[in-house]
Design a protein around this motif. Structure first.
Motif, short mmCIF file in Angstrom:
data_model
loop_
_atom_site.label_atom_id
_atom_site.label_comp_id
_atom_site.label_asym_id
_atom_site.label_seq_id
_atom_site.Cartn_x
_atom_site.Cartn_y
_atom_site.Cartn_z
N GLU A 39 25.75 58.98 17.39
CA GLU A 39 26.20 60.39 17.38
C GLU A 39 25.05 61.31 16.97
O GLU A 39 24.88 62.39 17.55
CB GLU A 39 27.39 60.56 16.43
N ALA A 40 24.28 60.89 15.98
CA ALA A 40 23.15 61.70 15.52
C ALA A 40 22.12 61.84 16.64
O ALA A 40 21.58 62.92 16.88
CB ALA A 40 22.52 61.07 14.29
N GLN A 41 21.86 60.74 17.33
CA GLN A 41 20.89 60.74 18.41
C GLN A 41 21.32 61.67 19.55
O GLN A 41 20.49 62.35 20.15
CB GLN A 41 20.71 59.32 18.93
N ALA A 42 22.62 61.71 19.80
CA ALA A 42 23.14 62.54 20.89
C ALA A 42 23.14 64.02 20.53
O ALA A 42 23.19 64.88 21.41
CB ALA A 42 24.56 62.10 21.25
N SER A 43 23.07 64.33 19.23
CA SER A 43 23.21 65.73 18.81
C SER A 43 21.90 66.38 18.37
O SER A 43 21.90 67.50 17.86
CB SER A 43 24.22 65.82 17.65
N THR A 44 20.77 65.71 18.58
CA THR A 44 19.49 66.29 18.16
C THR A 44 18.42 66.05 19.21
O THR A 44 18.50 65.11 19.99
CB THR A 44 19.01 65.69 16.81
N SER A 45 17.44 66.94 19.23
CA SER A 45 16.30 66.76 20.13
C SER A 45 15.19 65.95 19.45
O SER A 45 14.21 65.56 20.08
CB SER A 45 15.75 68.11 20.56
N LYS A 46 15.36 65.67 18.16
CA LYS A 46 14.37 64.88 17.42
C LYS A 46 14.56 63.39 17.74
O LYS A 46 15.60 62.99 18.28
CB LYS A 46 14.54 65.10 15.92
N THR A 47 13.57 62.60 17.39
CA THR A 47 13.68 61.16 17.52
C THR A 47 14.35 60.61 16.26
O THR A 47 13.85 60.83 15.16
CB THR A 47 12.28 60.52 17.68
N CYS A 48 15.47 59.95 16.43
CA CYS A 48 16.19 59.40 15.28
C CYS A 48 15.58 58.05 14.88
O CYS A 48 15.25 57.23 15.74
CB CYS A 48 17.67 59.22 15.60
N ILE A 49 15.44 57.85 13.57
CA ILE A 49 14.97 56.59 13.04
C ILE A 49 15.85 56.20 11.86
O ILE A 49 16.51 57.04 11.26
CB ILE A 49 13.48 56.65 12.60
#
Length: 198
Positions: A39-49
């Motif tokens: 969900e976090a990955q889908a809601s941000t343009s940043k790279t999630c780690i």
């Protein structure tokens, strides 16, 4: 891939720490397979780690930042310096990890520092050295690789021999000739083969 992501995290921590928060978003989860992470990955343009990704990167960046030989390369140097030029009749662009009037240094991560010589050949680091030396008008004697072992945190500093540079030049010339044959002259790409002598 996980290895490329880890390399990018480490590069940013060492070379552009001020940009880290604008590039990455740390998600406090144990796995990338969790709903929270997706969900976090889908809601941000940043790279999630993950927190683990962050901690592994910090461990290696900390080893670099405590090593006086590695830090020497950063003194009075510019990080992530771009360059564009014509090489072999075609436009090339590159970005030097660490650039100084006197040298270029490229930061690499590896899973086994003892095998770095093999990796340099396998991944075409000789070709990279040739291209960057020509883009930035630097002698091969002034091009360095700083290799960071992701397991042991050991640091290797490698200069380039003339033989290494010449291997990169040969690869460059072969690549230019292949490009000309199939993308300039329009030869049938299905006829491409590799010929060599063992």
């Amino acid at each position: 891939s996980p290895a490329l992501l880890q390399g990018r995290i480490i590069h940013t921590m060492i070379l552009e720490p001020e940009r880290f928060d604008s590039i990455f978003e740390v998600i406090d989860v144990a796995s990338k397979n969790t709903k929270k992470y997706k969900e976090a990955q889908a809601s941000t343009s940043k790279t999630c780690i993950t927190r683990k990704d962050l901690e592994q990167g910090e461990r290696i960046a900390d080893a670099f930042n405590r090593n006086e030989h590695a830090l020497h390369f950063l003194k009075q140097s510019q990080c992530e310096k771009p360059m564009v030029d014509i090489l072999g009749g075609f436009p090339f662009r590159g970005k030097a990890d660490i650039w100084n009037e006197a040298f270029i240094a490229d930061v690499k991560t590896t899973t086994d520092l003892k095998a770095f010589r093999y990796s340099a050949d396998k991944y075409g680091y000789d070709l990279q050295a040739y291209i960057y030396c020509n883009l930035f008008s630097v002698s091969f004697k002034d091009f360095y690789f700083i290799a960071l072992d992701k397991g042991s945190c050991d640091i290797g500093i490698y200069d380039c021999s003339e033989e290494f540079y010449k291997r990169g030049e040969a690869k460059f010339n072969r690549a230019i000739n292949v490009y000309k044959d199939f993308f300039v002259k329009g030869n049938d790409l299905d006829s491409y083969i590799i010929r060599d002598t063992l």
